[in-house]
Design an enzyme around this catalytic site. Structure first.
Site, short mmCIF file in Angstrom:
data_model
loop_
_atom_site.label_atom_id
_atom_site.label_comp_id
_atom_site.label_asym_id
_atom_site.label_seq_id
_atom_site.Cartn_x
_atom_site.Cartn_y
_atom_site.Cartn_z
N ASN A 89 26.08 20.55 -13.69
CA ASN A 89 27.48 20.20 -13.86
C ASN A 89 28.37 21.45 -13.73
O ASN A 89 27.86 22.56 -13.54
CB ASN A 89 27.68 19.51 -15.21
N HIS A 119 20.44 44.22 -22.93
CA HIS A 119 20.63 45.66 -22.98
C HIS A 119 19.87 46.25 -24.16
O HIS A 119 19.72 45.58 -25.20
CB HIS A 119 22.12 46.00 -23.12
N THR A 167 17.09 30.59 -28.62
CA THR A 167 16.55 31.95 -28.68
C THR A 167 15.03 31.97 -28.64
O THR A 167 14.44 33.05 -28.59
CB THR A 167 17.03 32.66 -29.96
N ARG A 182 17.23 24.72 -33.49
CA ARG A 182 16.08 24.36 -34.31
C ARG A 182 15.66 22.92 -34.01
O ARG A 182 16.47 22.11 -33.54
CB ARG A 182 16.40 24.48 -35.80
N LYS A 185 14.16 16.43 -33.69
CA LYS A 185 13.25 15.28 -33.70
C LYS A 185 12.41 15.28 -32.43
O LYS A 185 12.69 15.99 -31.47
CB LYS A 185 14.05 13.98 -33.79
#
Length: 197
Positions: A89, A119, A167, A182, A185
């Site tokens: 998109n 960096h 992450t 996190r 489900k």
């Protein structure tokens, strides 16, 4: 001294300095990417023209099932690989010097950021860069405003909820969300879930 060129070293995760004797090779591709991106984002282009421009940016012919809604932004372009039936998109940013691989049937929502470059923390070397690849496996869906950080794999059929910052790796057939993202489900494989936003 390494026999690998700067592109191989960068894809291997080596730290690359602006003073590296081979850095002008990267700089030249960055400049070319900006030219192609500017062309893609100026005026109207039909689906075939967008595919042609994206193929030029990546240096690899994309499948006719690939679709992208400009504007689109990339700092490099040559390390993006996309599968079949991929939809991207508008207003996405792919920082791909570390490599971005997108599997078949992936949906990328608006304003998604895929960032493979980072960096060093040390202020003395902070202008240097190091990279790690992003892999988005078959059938995954990244909803609006998602940011994926270097070195992350999004598993098959996974869903990343809107505005999440990813992450760490996302397991297949799961929904994740939040900052940092996190587990929310599991996805019922027979029906799937399309309520992430």
């Amino acid at each position: 001294m390494s026999t690998r060129d700067i592109f191989q070293r960068e894809l291997a995760g080596d730290t690359i300095s602006l003073s590296d004797p081979e850095y002008p090779k990267i700089a030249a591709l960055i400049t070319e990417a900006q030219r192609v991106v500017a062309q893609m984002n100026t005026g109207y282009h039909d689906a075939a023209e967008v595919r042609a421009l994206f193929s030029h940016l990546t240096g690899t012919q994309v499948d006719e099932s690939f679709a992208l809604l400009p504007p689109f932004y990339s700092d490099f372009g040559r390390n993006i690989r996309v599968g079949k039936n991929v939809f991207i998109n508008h207003a996405c940013e792919f920082m791909d010097r570390g490599g971005i691989t997108i599997g078949d049937d992936v949906l990328i929502g608006p304003k998604v950021n895929l960032v493979t470059i980072n960096h060093p923390l040390d202020p003395a070397t902070r202008r240097s860069t190091h990279c790690a690849p992003i892999i988005i496996e078959k059938g995954a869906w990244l909803a609006a405003g998602v940011s994926v950080m270097p070195g992350v794999t999004i598993g098959e059929n996974a869903v990343v909820a809107a505005n999440a910052v990813v992450t760490r790796d996302v397991p297949a057939n799961t929904v994740v969300g939040g900052i940092p993202a996190r587990f929310i489900k599991h996805i019922d494989g027979a029906r799937g879930q399309r309520d992430a936003g």
